[in-house]
Write an enzyme that holds these catalytic residues in place. Structure first.
Site, PDB file in Angstrom:
ATOM      1  N   LEU A   1       0.912   3.307  -2.839  1.00 58.57           N
ATOM      2  CA  LEU A   1       0.287   2.309  -1.971  1.00 58.57           C
ATOM      3  C   LEU A   1      -1.009   1.892  -2.642  1.00 58.57           C
ATOM      4  O   LEU A   1      -1.664   2.693  -3.313  1.00 58.57           O
ATOM      5  CB  LEU A   1      -0.027   2.876  -0.580  1.00 58.57           C
ATOM      6  N   ASP A   2      -1.413   0.634  -2.447  1.00 55.21           N
ATOM      7  CA  ASP A   2      -2.684   0.165  -2.985  1.00 55.21           C
ATOM      8  C   ASP A   2      -3.839   0.971  -2.405  1.00 55.21           C
ATOM      9  O   ASP A   2      -3.751   1.509  -1.302  1.00 55.21           O
ATOM     10  CB  ASP A   2      -2.901  -1.308  -2.646  1.00 55.21           C
ATOM     11  N   ARG A   3      -4.936   1.001  -3.128  1.00 54.02           N
ATOM     12  CA  ARG A   3      -6.138   1.702  -2.692  1.00 54.02           C
ATOM     13  C   ARG A   3      -6.541   1.316  -1.259  1.00 54.02           C
ATOM     14  O   ARG A   3      -6.878   2.170  -0.445  1.00 54.02           O
ATOM     15  CB  ARG A   3      -7.301   1.395  -3.646  1.00 54.02           C
TER      16      ARG A   3
ATOM     17  N   THR B   1      -4.732  -0.130   1.116  1.00 52.29           N
ATOM     18  CA  THR B   1      -3.663  -0.129   2.112  1.00 52.29           C
ATOM     19  C   THR B   1      -3.579   1.240   2.773  1.00 52.29           C
ATOM     20  O   THR B   1      -3.653   2.267   2.098  1.00 52.29           O
ATOM     21  CB  THR B   1      -2.308  -0.471   1.455  1.00 52.29           C
TER      22      THR B   1
ATOM     23  N   ARG C   1       0.848  -9.006  -0.678  1.00 44.78           N
ATOM     24  CA  ARG C   1      -0.418  -9.725  -0.764  1.00 44.78           C
ATOM     25  C   ARG C   1      -0.248 -11.074  -1.461  1.00 44.78           C
ATOM     26  O   ARG C   1      -0.783 -12.098  -1.012  1.00 44.78           O
ATOM     27  CB  ARG C   1      -1.451  -8.849  -1.484  1.00 44.78           C
TER      28      ARG C   1
END
Length: 213
Positions: free
Chosen positions: A44-46, A48, A145
């Site tokens: 997961l993105d930082r 998120t 995104r």
């Protein structure tokens, strides 16, 4: 076989080339009797938050990796977007490629890029905002995104593809469904709404009981 944790926003899942705090540094207490730490089954993105799957040992990681690769794991994200989708639901079918060789993981719509598909539906609306559920059918970097931004309604708080903002990225990995066992029902896990998204979600859907979800 696996653990699913509720990842907080604002922390990387693994150590990057520049180092820094990351979730993997805290996996030791999650051994629960096994000789090695669990490991990430996906990313997961930082910024998120939400459901993050860990494999507890090598065979579990292999099985989970195959399920992700085959697209058998169902994921649902909640997001608040800056804009008003004209429709109430739809499919985004927009290939993605690297934005620039010097921009790391930043992505852009690219007809010659890798296939990327996202199902979406509106769950609530407010002045200039919408609460949407996003279901990625592929797993490209920054897919949700970039897809939202490409349709004219970037995710609120997105500093790369949108306007940014002090509220932080309004993207939450709400639910994940994993068919881990052939003879049992799939395992479904739901992550509670994070504190940094309660106000914006409530603005779009006042009936949402955020304190209990």
């Amino acid at each position: 076989m696996m653990l699913v944790i509720d990842k907080p926003a604002g922390i990387a899942v693994h150590r990057g080339p520049k180092g820094g705090e990351n979730l993997e540094d805290y996996f030791l207490p999650l051994r629960f009797g096994l000789p090695r730490n669990p490991a990430l089954a996906h990313r997961l993105d930082r910024d998120t938050s939400g459901c993050l799957v860990l494999g507890r040992h090598r065979k579990a990681l292999e099985k989970l990796g195959l399920l992700f690769k085959q697209g058998k794991i169902e994921k649902r994200y909640w997001a608040v977007v800056d804009g008003a989708p004209a429709e109430d639901e739809g499919l985004i079918d927009l290939p993605l490629g690297r934005l620039d060789a010097d921009r790391g993981w930043w992505m852009k719509p690219d007809p010659a890029g890798l296939p990327a598909k996202t199902m979406w539906r509106v769950l609530g609306r407010a002045d200039g905002l919408a609460f949407v559920e996003l279901a990625p059918l592929t797993g490209r970097t920054h897919q949700l995104r970039v897809h939202c931004a490409a349709l004219g309604w970037p995710i609120l708080g997105d500093a790369i593809y949108g306007k940014g903002g002090a509220m932080g990225l309004q993207l939450h990995a709400r639910m994940i469904t994993i068919p881990l066992y052939k003879t049992k029902e799939p395992v479904t896990i739901v992550a509670p709404v994070p504190s940094h998204m309660r106000e914006t979600l409530a603005a779009c859907d006042p009936g949402l009981l955020l304190e209990s979800t």
